[in-house]
Design a protein around this motif. Structure first.
Motif, PDB file in Angstrom:
ATOM      1  N   MET A   1      15.026  10.484 -11.988  1.00 29.59           N
ATOM      2  CA  MET A   1      14.625  11.035 -13.268  1.00 29.59           C
ATOM      3  C   MET A   1      15.634  12.098 -13.685  1.00 29.59           C
ATOM      4  N   LEU A   2      16.190  11.922 -14.857  1.00 33.34           N
ATOM      5  CA  LEU A   2      17.193  12.850 -15.359  1.00 33.34           C
ATOM      6  C   LEU A   2      16.537  14.137 -15.850  1.00 33.34           C
ATOM      7  N   THR A   3      17.269  15.230 -15.711  1.00 31.55           N
ATOM      8  CA  THR A   3      16.800  16.518 -16.210  1.00 31.55           C
ATOM      9  C   THR A   3      17.980  17.271 -16.813  1.00 31.55           C
ATOM     10  N   GLY A   4      17.669  18.350 -17.500  1.00 33.38           N
ATOM     11  CA  GLY A   4      18.700  19.237 -18.032  1.00 33.38           C
ATOM     12  C   GLY A   4      19.685  18.568 -18.969  1.00 33.38           C
ATOM     13  N   SER A   5      20.964  18.929 -18.816  1.00 34.15           N
ATOM     14  CA  SER A   5      22.002  18.421 -19.720  1.00 34.15           C
ATOM     15  C   SER A   5      22.201  16.909 -19.579  1.00 34.15           C
ATOM     16  N   GLU A   6      21.964  16.376 -18.369  1.00 32.40           N
ATOM     17  CA  GLU A   6      22.076  14.915 -18.184  1.00 32.40           C
ATOM     18  C   GLU A   6      21.021  14.192 -19.025  1.00 32.40           C
ATOM     19  N   LEU A   7      19.797  14.738 -19.066  1.00 32.74           N
ATOM     20  CA  LEU A   7      18.717  14.148 -19.862  1.00 32.74           C
ATOM     21  C   LEU A   7      19.077  14.183 -21.342  1.00 32.74           C
ATOM     22  N   LEU A   8      19.554  15.321 -21.817  1.00 29.87           N
ATOM     23  CA  LEU A   8      19.913  15.445 -23.235  1.00 29.87           C
ATOM     24  C   LEU A   8      21.049  14.492 -23.621  1.00 29.87           C
ATOM     25  N   ALA A   9      22.022  14.338 -22.736  1.00 23.86           N
ATOM     26  CA  ALA A   9      23.141  13.427 -23.003  1.00 23.86           C
ATOM     27  C   ALA A   9      22.651  11.979 -23.079  1.00 23.86           C
ATOM     28  N   LYS A  10      21.775  11.591 -22.169  1.00 24.97           N
ATOM     29  CA  LYS A  10      21.246  10.225 -22.160  1.00 24.97           C
ATOM     30  C   LYS A  10      20.424   9.959 -23.421  1.00 24.97           C
ATOM     31  N   ILE A  11      19.663  10.939 -23.859  1.00 32.29           N
ATOM     32  CA  ILE A  11      18.848  10.782 -25.071  1.00 32.29           C
ATOM     33  C   ILE A  11      19.752  10.572 -26.288  1.00 32.29           C
ATOM     34  N   LYS A  12      20.863  11.294 -26.341  1.00 29.49           N
ATOM     35  CA  LYS A  12      21.815  11.094 -27.449  1.00 29.49           C
ATOM     36  C   LYS A  12      22.358   9.677 -27.450  1.00 29.49           C
ATOM     37  N   GLN A  13      22.581   9.121 -26.246  1.00 30.92           N
ATOM     38  CA  GLN A  13      23.075   7.747 -26.137  1.00 30.92           C
ATOM     39  C   GLN A  13      22.023   6.737 -26.591  1.00 30.92           C
ATOM     40  N   CYS A  14      20.763   7.091 -26.485  1.00 29.98           N
ATOM     41  CA  CYS A  14      19.659   6.171 -26.767  1.00 29.98           C
ATOM     42  C   CYS A  14      19.126   6.280 -28.192  1.00 29.98           C
ATOM     43  N   GLU A  15      19.908   6.837 -29.104  1.00 30.04           N
ATOM     44  CA  GLU A  15      19.436   6.964 -30.478  1.00 30.04           C
ATOM     45  C   GLU A  15      19.063   5.608 -31.046  1.00 30.04           C
ATOM     46  N   GLY A  16      17.928   5.574 -31.739  1.00 25.94           N
ATOM     47  CA  GLY A  16      17.500   4.344 -32.381  1.00 25.94           C
ATOM     48  C   GLY A  16      16.610   3.456 -31.521  1.00 25.94           C
ATOM     49  N   VAL A  17      16.394   3.818 -30.244  1.00 33.40           N
ATOM     50  CA  VAL A  17      15.502   3.013 -29.403  1.00 33.40           C
ATOM     51  C   VAL A  17      14.124   3.669 -29.356  1.00 33.40           C
TER      52      VAL A  17
END
Length: 114
Positions: free
Chosen positions: A1-17
């Motif tokens: 489970m991602l947390t912190g800056s890794e989580l925020l970066a992954k969420i940016k990659q997942c835009e539109g899903v």
């Protein structure tokens, strides 16, 4: 489970899903009875923490019961204002109130120190 800056970066990659796919991509899944379940509560809590938003720990922040904003006259005719209400107002021992009595209500107004 991602947390912190890794989580925020992954969420940016997942835009539109969808939120479900986003939580899954960030690792917030658990296998139960052969089915995948999304751990939304943990996902949202980690997201808030990563963004620096602190909502506190809920009921465990305060002592005792949750405030009900109701009171009963006790058997001896007294009415008690609980510590939680006073703490919420920022009142301390020795602070004074003005008491205003109406037909069916009582208003307590904090007196500002001189």
């Amino acid at each position: 489970m991602l947390t912190g800056s890794e989580l925020l970066a992954k969420i940016k990659q997942c835009e539109g899903v969808s939120k479900t796919e986003m939580a899954r991509a960030c690792g917030y899944i658990v296998e139960k009875d052969g089915k995948q379940r999304i751990k939304f509560a943990e996902f949202y809590a980690a997201l808030l923490e990563a963004k620096g938003i602190d909502l506190g720990n809920g009921p465990s922040d305060a002592k005792g019961r949750k405030l009900s904003y109701r009171a009963k006259v006790q058997f001896n005719g007294k009415l008690s204002v609980g510590e939680g209400y006073l703490r919420q107002m920022g009142m301390e021992p020795g602070d004074e109130f003005e008491i205003n009595v109406g037909r069916k209500h009582i208003t307590l107004t904090a007196i500002q120190p001189a």
